[in-house]
Enzyme design. Structure first.
Site, short mmCIF file in Angstrom:
data_model
loop_
_atom_site.label_atom_id
_atom_site.label_comp_id
_atom_site.label_asym_id
_atom_site.label_seq_id
_atom_site.Cartn_x
_atom_site.Cartn_y
_atom_site.Cartn_z
N CYS A 1 0.75 -1.26 -0.04
CA CYS A 1 0.14 -0.02 -0.10
C CYS A 1 0.82 1.25 0.00
O CYS A 1 0.38 2.18 -0.52
CB CYS A 1 -0.77 0.13 1.27
SG CYS A 1 -1.90 -1.41 1.22
N HIS B 1 -3.14 7.07 2.52
CA HIS B 1 -3.45 5.68 2.32
C HIS B 1 -4.72 5.40 3.22
O HIS B 1 -4.80 5.99 4.32
CB HIS B 1 -2.46 4.60 2.33
CG HIS B 1 -3.13 3.10 2.43
ND1 HIS B 1 -3.40 2.87 1.06
CD2 HIS B 1 -3.28 2.18 3.22
CE1 HIS B 1 -4.08 1.70 1.35
NE2 HIS B 1 -3.72 1.25 2.47
N ASN C 1 -10.27 -0.08 0.38
CA ASN C 1 -8.60 -0.27 0.42
C ASN C 1 -8.19 -0.66 -0.81
O ASN C 1 -8.55 -1.86 -1.17
CB ASN C 1 -8.01 -0.82 1.51
CG ASN C 1 -6.42 -1.02 1.62
OD1 ASN C 1 -6.02 -0.36 0.60
ND2 ASN C 1 -6.40 -1.62 2.54
O1 UT7 Z 1 -3.73 -1.60 3.69
C1 UT7 Z 1 -3.25 -2.47 4.61
C2 UT7 Z 1 -3.02 -2.01 5.83
N1 UT7 Z 1 -4.24 -2.72 6.50
C3 UT7 Z 1 -4.64 -2.08 7.53
O2 UT7 Z 1 -4.40 -1.15 7.97
C4 UT7 Z 1 -5.98 -2.79 8.39
C5 UT7 Z 1 -5.67 -2.51 9.78
N2 UT7 Z 1 -6.71 -3.30 10.52
C6 UT7 Z 1 -7.97 -2.88 10.61
O3 UT7 Z 1 -8.44 -1.91 9.92
C7 UT7 Z 1 -8.85 -3.39 11.71
O4 UT7 Z 1 -8.23 -4.16 12.22
C8 UT7 Z 1 -9.93 -4.48 10.67
C9 UT7 Z 1 -11.08 -3.51 10.27
C10 UT7 Z 1 -9.47 -5.43 10.04
C11 UT7 Z 1 -10.90 -5.15 11.95
O5 UT7 Z 1 -11.56 -4.21 12.88
P1 UT7 Z 1 -11.35 -4.65 14.45
O6 UT7 Z 1 -12.20 -3.51 14.98
O7 UT7 Z 1 -9.94 -4.69 14.85
O8 UT7 Z 1 -12.28 -5.90 14.44
P2 UT7 Z 1 -11.96 -7.42 14.88
O9 UT7 Z 1 -11.03 -8.03 14.04
O10 UT7 Z 1 -11.32 -7.29 16.39
O11 UT7 Z 1 -13.43 -8.01 15.16
C12 UT7 Z 1 -14.21 -7.70 16.01
C13 UT7 Z 1 -15.70 -8.49 15.84
C14 UT7 Z 1 -15.20 -10.05 15.93
O12 UT7 Z 1 -16.30 -10.56 16.53
P3 UT7 Z 1 -16.36 -11.09 18.07
O13 UT7 Z 1 -15.01 -12.10 18.13
O14 UT7 Z 1 -16.00 -9.97 18.86
O15 UT7 Z 1 -17.60 -11.85 18.48
C15 UT7 Z 1 -15.16 -10.29 14.50
O16 UT7 Z 1 -15.58 -11.79 14.23
O17 UT7 Z 1 -16.02 -8.10 14.73
C16 UT7 Z 1 -16.18 -9.43 14.05
N3 UT7 Z 1 -15.93 -9.29 12.59
C17 UT7 Z 1 -17.14 -8.84 11.65
N4 UT7 Z 1 -18.46 -8.64 11.92
C18 UT7 Z 1 -19.24 -8.49 10.75
C19 UT7 Z 1 -14.92 -8.97 11.84
N5 UT7 Z 1 -15.07 -8.78 10.54
C20 UT7 Z 1 -16.37 -8.59 10.38
C21 UT7 Z 1 -17.37 -8.33 9.28
N6 UT7 Z 1 -18.59 -8.20 9.69
N7 UT7 Z 1 -16.79 -8.06 8.09
#
Ligand code: UT7
Length: 337
Positions: A118, A264, A294
């Protein structure tokens, strides 16, 4: 001697997929995606499209915006084509840049790809600038293009909602403008950084020489993106603010001298955290993640092109790019328009 941006261009594939549409096939919903990322939709390339098709279309758009109806003529003036991509048409070679060079008929140009995920456009712009600074090279086309949806694991809701396909391009030229003082122009600073210790946090595990497909192996999925979202998020917030501060310090300026930051856009919350850290209003950043998600190396050049076409950007304005991503890599540029 300055390295100035003469024109920009972009290409987004025709098919736009909203969160609601995605939620029909993936266990997710519009509310979660918007509240956790700021994403509302993404563009997805057609099955027959590859990254060079996107890159070529963005390149043509930039050449047309520079000299309408004269893209073929302008292509002949190119000394260099640099494509930032993590999703090339072919494994290893030929580069996407060579495929674009051929289609543009840019027979006088050298061509190569930059792999910095990225952060690719930030790196590629600086690489091109450095190469224009020596010898008799004058013009380069710098492209950021990625087609992430073909390496997306559509069964992993934690990543598949995040990505889209796009390409952006900038036509860059070595000019006699000054790089210091009131009349300075062009690319005046770049910060390029890497944190290879985080390589495993964001990767495509299969198909490379570390983990090749084996004879007789049944492959039910193409190589796809693995991301430790939390780890990358933490890295990104720190990297983002570090780059912004270092660019300011190097140039000896304050943020109020910067007209717009072209970031980005992996997650709106990362930008909001950086805005808060610097006490900046969110409209200091040019955002389009809601529309495109993204798009990796394409995010910054697409946003730059959109912003340039708003008419808000005047000659002499100072803008900042900030990128972060796989590698891990991060960096930014300061550009006087
Ligand atoms: O360009 C490359 C660089 N990439 C980035 O900078 C990405 C950096 N990371 C992020 O932006 C975030 O970590 C994410 C958007 C990927 C994830 O957000 P988060 O707030 O860290 O969510 P999480 O992975 O901790 O998930 C929280 C909850 C989980 O459920 P439980 O375990 O709390 O019940 C996930 O299973 O959200 C759930 N979840 C979803 N629910 C509905 C994860 N993805 C989804 C989804 N829809 N798409």
């Amino acid at each position: 001697m300055a390295i100035e941006i003469l024109a920009t261009g972009r290409y987004l594939p025709e098919r736009r997929v909203t969160n609601d549409e995605l939620a029909k096939t993936v266990d997710t919903n519009d509310e979660w995606i918007r509240s956790h990322t700021g994403i509302g939709s993404r563009h997805i390339a057609a099955p027959e499209q590859a990254t060079s098709d996107l890159a070529y279309a963005a390149a043509l758009n930039a050449l047309e915006s520079f000299a309408p109806g004269k893209a073929a003529e302008t292509a002949l003036t190119l000394d260099l084509i640099v494509v930032a991509t993590g999703t090339p048409d072919y494994y290893g070679f030929p580069s996407v840049a060579c495929l674009v060079q051929d289609r543009l008929g840019a027979v006088n140009a050298g061509a190569f790809d930059v792999s910095a995920a990225c952060t690719g456009f930030v790196y590629a712009l600086d690489a091109a600038a450095g190469m224009l600074g020596i010898g008799n090279r004058k013009r380069a086309l710098v492209i950021g293009a990625d087609l992430l949806t073909k390496i997306t694991n559509w069964e992993d809701r934690g990543t598949c909602v995040l990505f889209g396909d796009a390409a952006g391009a900038a036509l860059v030229e070595r000019t006699d403008a000054p790089v210091t003082g009131e009349a300075k122009r062009g690319l005046i600073q770049s910060v390029l950084r890497a944190q290879g210790s985080g390589a495993q946090e964001l990767k495509c595990d299969r198909g490379g020489t570390r983990n090749p497909y084996k004879d007789g192996e049944t492959v039910d999925k193409a190589t796809h993106i693995y991301m430790n979202g939390r780890a990358v998020y933490t890295f990104a917030v720190k990297a983002f603010t570090e780059v912004m501060q270092e660019l300011l310090d190097r140039e000896g300026i304050t943020m109020d001298q910067v007209k717009k930051i072209i970031p980005h856009q992996a997650n709106e919350r990362i930008v909001q955290a950086a805005a808060k850290r610097f006490g900046l209003p969110e409209d200091k950043f040019f955002m389009n993640i809601e529309k495109y998600a993204n798009t990796s190396a394409a995010t910054i050049p697409v946003a730059l092109d959109e912003y340039a076409r708003t008419g808000e950007l005047q000659r002499g304005d100072l803008i900042m790019t900030v990128g972060f991503g796989g590698g891990l890599t991060y960096g930014g540029n300061l550009i006087v328009w």
